[in-house]
Write a protein that holds these residues in place. Structure first.
Motif, PDB file in Angstrom:
ATOM      1  N   PHE A  44     -19.504  31.768  13.730  1.00  0.00           N
ATOM      2  CA  PHE A  44     -20.854  31.633  13.191  1.00  0.00           C
ATOM      3  C   PHE A  44     -20.816  31.463  11.675  1.00  0.00           C
ATOM      4  N   ALA A  45     -19.959  32.212  11.003  1.00  0.00           N
ATOM      5  CA  ALA A  45     -19.847  32.098   9.544  1.00  0.00           C
ATOM      6  C   ALA A  45     -19.391  30.696   9.142  1.00  0.00           C
ATOM      7  N   GLU A  46     -18.451  30.128   9.891  1.00  0.00           N
ATOM      8  CA  GLU A  46     -17.974  28.776   9.597  1.00  0.00           C
ATOM      9  C   GLU A  46     -19.093  27.750   9.802  1.00  0.00           C
ATOM     10  N   ILE A  47     -19.809  27.867  10.896  1.00  0.00           N
ATOM     11  CA  ILE A  47     -20.901  26.939  11.186  1.00  0.00           C
ATOM     12  C   ILE A  47     -22.000  27.070  10.132  1.00  0.00           C
ATOM     13  N   LEU A  48     -22.296  28.301   9.743  1.00  0.00           N
ATOM     14  CA  LEU A  48     -23.319  28.541   8.731  1.00  0.00           C
ATOM     15  C   LEU A  48     -22.926  27.913   7.396  1.00  0.00           C
ATOM     16  N   ALA A  49     -21.656  28.049   7.019  1.00  0.00           N
ATOM     17  CA  ALA A  49     -21.194  27.461   5.758  1.00  0.00           C
ATOM     18  C   ALA A  49     -21.335  25.943   5.775  1.00  0.00           C
ATOM     19  N   ILE A  50     -20.942  25.325   6.857  1.00  0.00           N
ATOM     20  CA  ILE A  50     -21.048  23.864   6.953  1.00  0.00           C
ATOM     21  C   ILE A  50     -22.515  23.441   7.004  1.00  0.00           C
ATOM     22  N   THR A  60     -32.833  24.392  12.247  1.00  0.00           N
ATOM     23  CA  THR A  60     -32.739  23.226  13.125  1.00  0.00           C
ATOM     24  C   THR A  60     -31.296  22.770  13.273  1.00  0.00           C
ATOM     25  N   LYS A  61     -30.542  22.798  12.166  1.00  0.00           N
ATOM     26  CA  LYS A  61     -29.132  22.401  12.237  1.00  0.00           C
ATOM     27  C   LYS A  61     -28.340  23.364  13.116  1.00  0.00           C
ATOM     28  N   LEU A  62     -28.576  24.664  12.925  1.00  0.00           N
ATOM     29  CA  LEU A  62     -27.889  25.655  13.758  1.00  0.00           C
ATOM     30  C   LEU A  62     -28.267  25.490  15.226  1.00  0.00           C
ATOM     31  N   PHE A  74     -28.368  17.946  26.501  1.00  0.00           N
ATOM     32  CA  PHE A  74     -29.641  18.548  26.892  1.00  0.00           C
ATOM     33  C   PHE A  74     -29.838  19.891  26.190  1.00  0.00           C
ATOM     34  N   GLY A  75     -28.763  20.637  26.021  1.00  0.00           N
ATOM     35  CA  GLY A  75     -28.836  21.905  25.288  1.00  0.00           C
ATOM     36  C   GLY A  75     -29.238  21.704  23.843  1.00  0.00           C
ATOM     37  N   LEU A  76     -28.748  20.624  23.234  1.00  0.00           N
ATOM     38  CA  LEU A  76     -29.133  20.290  21.865  1.00  0.00           C
ATOM     39  C   LEU A  76     -30.639  20.079  21.773  1.00  0.00           C
ATOM     40  N   LEU A  77     -31.178  19.229  22.649  1.00  0.00           N
ATOM     41  CA  LEU A  77     -32.628  18.971  22.652  1.00  0.00           C
ATOM     42  C   LEU A  77     -33.423  20.236  22.962  1.00  0.00           C
ATOM     43  N   ASN A  78     -32.951  20.991  23.925  1.00  0.00           N
ATOM     44  CA  ASN A  78     -33.603  22.223  24.336  1.00  0.00           C
ATOM     45  C   ASN A  78     -33.720  23.188  23.163  1.00  0.00           C
ATOM     46  N   ALA A  79     -32.607  23.427  22.458  1.00  0.00           N
ATOM     47  CA  ALA A  79     -32.593  24.389  21.349  1.00  0.00           C
ATOM     48  C   ALA A  79     -33.438  23.909  20.176  1.00  0.00           C
ATOM     49  N   VAL A  80     -33.370  22.625  19.862  1.00  0.00           N
ATOM     50  CA  VAL A  80     -34.151  22.099  18.731  1.00  0.00           C
ATOM     51  C   VAL A  80     -35.645  22.163  19.032  1.00  0.00           C
ATOM     52  N   VAL A  81     -36.045  21.797  20.239  1.00  0.00           N
ATOM     53  CA  VAL A  81     -37.466  21.883  20.603  1.00  0.00           C
ATOM     54  C   VAL A  81     -37.922  23.341  20.613  1.00  0.00           C
ATOM     55  N   ALA A  82     -37.092  24.235  21.147  1.00  0.00           N
ATOM     56  CA  ALA A  82     -37.454  25.657  21.186  1.00  0.00           C
ATOM     57  C   ALA A  82     -37.602  26.234  19.781  1.00  0.00           C
ATOM     58  N   THR A  83     -36.820  25.724  18.829  1.00  0.00           N
ATOM     59  CA  THR A  83     -36.906  26.212  17.451  1.00  0.00           C
ATOM     60  C   THR A  83     -38.112  25.655  16.719  1.00  0.00           C
TER      61      THR A  83
END
Length: 194
Positions: A44-50, A60-62, A74-83
């Motif tokens: 998570f720390a690596e993803i957050l830094a990038i 939205t990026k996370l 589909f998970g990408l779309l699902n998470a972005v719409v949910a956010t």
């Protein structure tokens, strides 16, 4: 079931992420690392830094990356719409309601009362990352790196993306040098020709 959990996790982030990106980060971490264990604190720390180095809203990026990692496209779309959906709906509803009450003391007090809560959430997450850095690097290198980053961001006014990029390049170059001096990645020494 992952898609439903993915939606719920990022829907909660979208609903409770008051104040934008900084307040969303600890909420995403709580869902992704603590509750569902889709990744470790280090990942998570690596993803957050990038994500901090890239343009656009952090939540939205996370959501996009984690959604793709957990549930594919589909998970990408699902998470972005949910956010984003809760924020859009709440903005329309709340702005219509609060605009008529914006000068009342309770509305002003409500917005000011949230700031310390966000500060505590960010401090708790920072403490967790500092403990991880100490465990990975040792106390003095971690403290030195923390101080150097603080100076670069606060006193020199460097953009966080530049600091992250410099650290990534330094880590990459530092990793390649011992490898070049000692041999290949498997630790095999190169033969020296006479």
């Amino acid at each position: 079931m992952n898609q439903w959990h993915l939606f719920l996790a990022f829907f909660r982030v979208g609903m409770l992420g008051y104040g934008g990106g900084p307040s969303s980060i600890p909420l995403v971490r709580a869902e992704v690392v603590t509750k569902y264990r889709w990744m470790t604190d280090e990942e998570f720390a690596e993803i957050l830094a990038i994500a901090n180095a890239l343009p656009g809203p952090i939540a939205t990026k996370l959501a996009g990356y984690i959604g793709y990692r957990v549930g594919g496209a589909f998970g990408l779309l699902n998470a972005v719409v949910a956010t984003t959906a809760p924020t859009v709906v709440l903005m329309i509803v709340l702005l219509a309601v609060l605009s008529s009450f914006k000068d009342t003391p309770w509305v002003a007090g409500m917005t000011k009362a949230v700031v310390p809560v966000v500060a505590v959430m960010l401090a708790e997450m920072t403490w967790q990352f500092a403990k991880q850095a100490r465990a990975a690097l040792g106390i003095w290198p971690a403290a030195l790196l923390l101080a150097a980053c603080f100076v670069a961001l606060q006193w020199l006014g460097l953009h966080p993306a530049l600091v992250v990029a410099l650290l990534l390049v330094a880590a990459f170059v530092g990793r390649r040098q011992p490898e070049a001096a000692n041999g290949n990645e498997r630790g095999e020494r190169r033969k020296v020709s006479p």
